[in-house]
Motif scaffolding. Sequence first.
Motif, short mmCIF file in Angstrom:
data_model
loop_
_atom_site.label_atom_id
_atom_site.label_comp_id
_atom_site.label_asym_id
_atom_site.label_seq_id
_atom_site.Cartn_x
_atom_site.Cartn_y
_atom_site.Cartn_z
N VAL A 36 0.85 -1.20 0.00
CA VAL A 36 0.00 0.00 0.00
C VAL A 36 0.88 1.25 0.00
CG1 VAL A 36 -1.87 1.22 1.16
CG2 VAL A 36 -1.74 -1.27 1.33
N THR A 152 -3.88 5.80 -6.19
CA THR A 152 -4.95 5.78 -5.20
C THR A 152 -5.77 4.50 -5.33
OG1 THR A 152 -5.07 8.19 -5.34
CG2 THR A 152 -6.88 7.08 -4.24
N ALA A 155 -3.61 1.63 -4.06
CA ALA A 155 -3.44 1.68 -2.61
C ALA A 155 -4.71 1.22 -1.90
CB ALA A 155 -3.08 3.09 -2.17
N LEU A 156 -5.87 1.71 -2.35
CA LEU A 156 -7.14 1.35 -1.71
C LEU A 156 -7.41 -0.14 -1.84
CD1 LEU A 156 -9.79 2.43 -0.35
CD2 LEU A 156 -10.78 2.35 -2.65
N ARG A 169 -7.54 0.83 6.92
CA ARG A 169 -7.60 1.23 5.51
C ARG A 169 -7.54 2.75 5.34
NH1 ARG A 169 -12.73 -0.90 2.63
NH2 ARG A 169 -13.65 1.09 3.28
N VAL A 173 -4.37 4.46 3.35
CA VAL A 173 -4.61 5.13 2.08
C VAL A 173 -4.23 6.61 2.17
CG1 VAL A 173 -6.38 5.82 0.40
CG2 VAL A 173 -6.37 3.51 1.33
N SER A 176 -0.55 7.04 2.09
CA SER A 176 -0.01 6.74 0.76
C SER A 176 -0.36 7.79 -0.28
CB SER A 176 -0.51 5.37 0.28
OG SER A 176 -0.19 4.36 1.19
N THR A 177 -1.30 8.67 0.04
CA THR A 177 -1.75 9.65 -0.95
C THR A 177 -1.45 11.07 -0.48
OG1 THR A 177 -3.99 9.47 0.01
CG2 THR A 177 -3.51 8.16 -1.96
N LEU A 374 -9.34 9.47 -0.16
CA LEU A 374 -9.98 8.30 0.45
C LEU A 374 -11.44 8.17 0.04
CD1 LEU A 374 -9.73 5.94 2.42
CD2 LEU A 374 -10.27 7.53 4.29
N SER A 377 -12.22 7.47 -3.69
CA SER A 377 -11.91 6.12 -4.16
C SER A 377 -12.82 5.08 -3.52
CB SER A 377 -10.44 5.77 -3.88
OG SER A 377 -10.13 5.95 -2.50
N GLU A 378 -13.23 5.29 -2.29
CA GLU A 378 -14.10 4.34 -1.59
C GLU A 378 -15.56 4.40 -2.05
OE1 GLU A 378 -12.34 3.65 2.90
OE2 GLU A 378 -13.74 5.28 2.55
#
Length: 487
Positions: A36, A152, A155-156, A169, A173, A176-177, A374, A377-378
């Motif tokens: 990730v 992204t 990573a997610l 999570r 994330v 990482s972003t 986050l 992307s979610e």
Amino acid sequence: MSRDTKTVLAEAAPISSSGEDLFEAKKPAPVSAWNVLVQGVALFSDGYNVQIMGYMQTVMAKLYPKQLTSSIKTRLSNSILVGEVIGMLLFGLCIDRFGRRIGIIATTIFLVFGIVLSTAAHGNTVTGMFWMMIVSRGIAGVGAGGEYAVCTAQALESADSSESLQKRRGFLVTISTNLAIVSGFVGSSIVALIVIAAYGNKASEGIWRVCFGIGIFLPLTIFFFRMRLIDSTQYQKHAIQSKVPYILAIRRYWRPLLGCSLAWFLYDFVVYPFNLLAPTLVSGFSKNPTLLQSVGWSALINAFAIPGAIVGGWMTDFIGRRQTYAIGWAIVCVLGFLIGGLRFPLSHVFPLFVVLYGFFQSFLSVGPGDCNFLVSSESFPTPLRGHFLGFAAAVGKAGSAIGTTVLTIALNSFENQIKGQQALFLIGSSISVLGTLVVIFLIPNHPGTLEEEDAKFRAYLEENGYDTSGMGLIDKYRVDAEDKVLA
């Protein structure tokens, strides 16, 4: 007839037959937190390459005072942002259709090629050199923008691959972003300080060429490692590579798409101009600041975003996405109005201005900075995650270009520099009020795993007559395996 979520999940599972070995061969190796976090290294380089121009404009203003007009400044700042918009839209589509891995290759090529050209920029005149720089940074922007969607999404999906990772999570994330990008901002300032010091604190063409060129190494350093990563199980199970049901998808997800896009637009409208203009804002406290002073103070201010990103990442898992989003925006509103209202008294208390400005940057990172990536992307299903994430990010980046232009004009429209800065903070806070309202009314508070949302989306498509038999790469492997068994 419609099927419930459990039925959809059951049918998405691999078959139990001699073809099972074929599926197992396609499954990714167990994912660790490192898989990730490595995505953040690529986004760190994007943050570096975007922000370094803000510091190098300070150098160029001393080298080319006549040629570096306000319009050229704006184009230099916006060229990479325009390229990013194109990259976000293009590679958002690309990674859903062809897979996440192919996006890694293409984005790295664009990014490195653009940086090489901008580092070697020349022209018959200084203005010609600037135009080469503008075009080449636009090319680099296509790669950098594509990384938003690629990194992204990767990573997610990696952070959702096991129960232990799912509990962290949000934190993984965001680290990482957003943290990666703001660390790139700060990293660019540190590099600029070192190079400027090496040149004896005197403006030189070598300074901006060296600083641009350093941006080549990071994406190349991790390229071969990232090439070893394959598409996630989630993508393999649910990918839609043809006959994309756009109308059905928009009908189901228009509200979160509108909310994510508006929130990202408003955030980038504020944060990028304030990052790029940081040297200008700080220089107002000194009539003749040195290069080291201008870059150093602005580096300190931008560094406040790093703890903000860490705290915000923790909050997303602890109190929820929407709550973190709204709290961050609301505190930014208060701080911006406070700085704007007290800008004249603060002109005599420089350390207090730096602290307040730093906290302003920090809470931008706590709320919208972390949650843009986050939530965007979610909130969408895996087969269309790149589409919607890329679109929301592109709308946000358009906000960067528009905000940089508008706020630069606003700053320069006042003869009194302090009044211009006051107007800047008041405008930024007003935008933050709108951002808070958008989050409250349009942003979902996404619970559960990615598989749950993917199963709901598949069931929704079937209810509306869409043939889901062609979804997923696993289905293709299953068909091949079944054919072999029958033979």
